[in-house]
Design a protein around this motif. Structure first.
Motif, PDB file in Angstrom:
ATOM      1  N   ASP A  39      45.885  29.879  41.289  1.00 53.13           N
ATOM      2  CA  ASP A  39      46.732  29.106  40.178  1.00 53.13           C
ATOM      3  C   ASP A  39      47.637  28.305  40.953  1.00 53.13           C
ATOM      4  OD1 ASP A  39      47.354  31.642  40.896  1.00 53.13           O
ATOM      5  OD2 ASP A  39      49.081  31.596  39.469  1.00 53.13           O
ATOM      6  N   SER A  40      48.385  28.953  42.135  1.00 50.87           N
ATOM      7  CA  SER A  40      49.244  28.324  42.799  1.00 50.87           C
ATOM      8  C   SER A  40      48.703  27.145  43.623  1.00 50.87           C
ATOM      9  CB  SER A  40      50.004  29.530  43.953  1.00 50.87           C
ATOM     10  OG  SER A  40      50.505  30.463  43.299  1.00 50.87           O
ATOM     11  N   THR A  56      57.782  35.171  42.807  1.00 49.91           N
ATOM     12  CA  THR A  56      58.989  35.526  42.266  1.00 49.91           C
ATOM     13  C   THR A  56      58.972  37.117  42.058  1.00 49.91           C
ATOM     14  OG1 THR A  56      57.667  35.067  40.022  1.00 49.91           O
ATOM     15  CG2 THR A  56      59.448  33.372  40.853  1.00 49.91           C
ATOM     16  N   HIS A  66      49.781  42.192  43.002  1.00 50.39           N
ATOM     17  CA  HIS A  66      50.323  41.478  44.191  1.00 50.39           C
ATOM     18  C   HIS A  66      49.933  42.550  45.300  1.00 50.39           C
ATOM     19  CE1 HIS A  66      53.584  39.880  41.092  1.00 50.39           C
ATOM     20  NE2 HIS A  66      53.032  38.689  41.402  1.00 50.39           N
ATOM     21  N   GLY A 108      47.298  32.893  45.282  1.00 45.75           N
ATOM     22  CA  GLY A 108      46.419  32.856  44.331  1.00 45.75           C
ATOM     23  C   GLY A 108      45.915  31.375  43.846  1.00 45.75           C
ATOM     24  N   ARG A 156      59.165  26.771  38.086  1.00 45.71           N
ATOM     25  CA  ARG A 156      59.038  27.644  36.918  1.00 45.71           C
ATOM     26  C   ARG A 156      60.517  27.897  36.477  1.00 45.71           C
ATOM     27  NH1 ARG A 156      56.368  33.094  37.857  1.00 45.71           N
ATOM     28  NH2 ARG A 156      58.192  33.633  36.579  1.00 45.71           N
ATOM     29  N   ALA A 164      52.606  39.179  35.878  1.00 44.86           N
ATOM     30  CA  ALA A 164      54.279  39.716  35.613  1.00 44.86           C
ATOM     31  C   ALA A 164      54.464  38.960  34.178  1.00 44.86           C
ATOM     32  CB  ALA A 164      55.054  38.893  36.680  1.00 44.86           C
ATOM     33  N   THR A 165      53.914  37.947  33.658  1.00 43.75           N
ATOM     34  CA  THR A 165      54.025  37.495  32.379  1.00 43.75           C
ATOM     35  C   THR A 165      53.815  38.329  31.397  1.00 43.75           C
ATOM     36  OG1 THR A 165      53.752  35.114  33.093  1.00 43.75           O
ATOM     37  CG2 THR A 165      53.677  35.451  30.686  1.00 43.75           C
ATOM     38  N   ILE A 223      45.878  40.879  36.019  1.00 44.06           N
ATOM     39  CA  ILE A 223      47.313  41.585  35.783  1.00 44.06           C
ATOM     40  C   ILE A 223      48.431  40.418  36.308  1.00 44.06           C
ATOM     41  CG2 ILE A 223      49.298  42.864  36.521  1.00 44.06           C
ATOM     42  CD1 ILE A 223      46.601  44.782  37.542  1.00 44.06           C
ATOM     43  N   ARG A 255      41.706  34.188  41.402  1.00 42.33           N
ATOM     44  CA  ARG A 255      42.430  34.890  40.527  1.00 42.33           C
ATOM     45  C   ARG A 255      41.825  34.618  38.918  1.00 42.33           C
ATOM     46  NH1 ARG A 255      49.134  34.431  38.823  1.00 42.33           N
ATOM     47  NH2 ARG A 255      48.831  36.021  37.609  1.00 42.33           N
ATOM     48  N   HIS A 261      53.868  43.681  41.020  1.00 42.46           N
ATOM     49  CA  HIS A 261      52.855  44.623  40.148  1.00 42.46           C
ATOM     50  C   HIS A 261      51.535  44.726  41.322  1.00 42.46           C
ATOM     51  CE1 HIS A 261      50.349  41.006  39.521  1.00 42.46           C
ATOM     52  NE2 HIS A 261      51.257  40.392  38.808  1.00 42.46           N
ATOM     53  N   LEU A 274      41.907  41.500  39.795  1.00 42.05           N
ATOM     54  CA  LEU A 274      42.887  42.454  38.969  1.00 42.05           C
ATOM     55  C   LEU A 274      43.583  41.227  37.815  1.00 42.05           C
ATOM     56  CD1 LEU A 274      44.356  44.549  41.462  1.00 42.05           C
ATOM     57  CD2 LEU A 274      42.436  45.094  39.888  1.00 42.05           C
TER      58      LEU A 274
END
Ligand code: ATP
Length: 211
Positions: A109-110, A11, A19, A107, A46, A179-180, A177, A134, A16, A175
């Motif tokens: 999580d995906s 998204t 990414h 990542g 999402r 976006a949330t 980091i 991640r 950041h 890293l």
């Protein structure tokens, strides 16, 4: 030689340095000819993002302005409907031919929720899947994604040899980091400087995003 292309969807709300480092490190580790960031139009899995599609695209354009190593693929934003990775891979396969090695990068999580994606069972017929660590996430150890991993896991040497079909897990620097977190920092009145490029931070301020 087989062309090797990495695609890295998200998204990017906002894009950041997590990414950007991830995309660049994958490109370097796998010696890919090209790496494209692919912002999605309407993420099917999402809640609606804070910035509009045009604003997310503007931030990506700013972040990648001086970065010759990474490209931008806007096709999902141009579709006037939810964007599916499956459709993007079909289009890329038609454009690049059967020989090209396509690498769908994500990542952990995906990857853990890949079985909720549209036509997920056919993604490996179209591309390899590259999974990177991640913070806070681990490879699935049971369930359908663990089975998929067990069946298709291979090492990076497969990428120039085969057009699709392997899952490659890469070790990268982590890293922490997201976006949330950046959106929450901005909303709390804190600066996300150095987590995003200065150009992106200026744009967030100019557009009064995430407030
Ligand atoms: P959000 O916090 O809004 O969910 P995000 O930071 O996870 O956003 P996305 O655009 O949703 O960013 O993620 C796109 C891809 O980038 C996903 O595959 C995700 O796993 C990966 N990714 C994002 N941040 C990192 C990071 N810091 N390290 C590794 N992978 C990351």
């Amino acid at each position: 030689m087989r062309k090797t292309l990495g695609i890295f969807g998200g998204t990017f709300d906002p894009v950041h340095i997590g990414h950007l480092r991830m995309a660049l490190e994958i490109k370097q580790q796998l010696h890919l000819d090209e790496m494209r960031l692919v912002p999605c139009y309407l993420p099917p899995h999402r809640p609606a993002p804070g910035a509009t599609a045009a604003q997310r695209l503007a931030m990506l354009t700013i972040a990648l302005r001086d970065c010759a190593e990474l490209g931008l693929d806007e096709r999902e934003l141009q579709r006037n409907r939810p964007s599916y990775t499956y459709d993007t891979l079909c289009e890329l396969r038609a454009e690049l031919g059967e020989q090209a090695s396509l690498c769908l990068c994500m990542g952990m999580d995906s990857f853990a929720t890949l079985d909720t994606w549209h036509n997920w069972g056919q993604l490996l017929q179209l591309a390899h899947i590259i999974v990177v660590a991640r913070p806070g996430w681990f490879l699935p150890e049971s369930g359908v994604m663990a089975e998929l991993l067990q069946m298709h896991r291979n090492n990076a040497e497969v990428i120039p040899q085969q057009a699709a079909g392997a899952i490659v897990v890469l070790e990268q620097r982590l890293l922490p980091i997201s976006a949330t977190d950046i959106r929450a920092q901005v909303q709390a009145g804190n600066s996300p400087r150095f987590l995003v490029s200065d150009g992106v931070w200026n744009y967030i301020r100019d557009q009064q995003l995430y407030q």
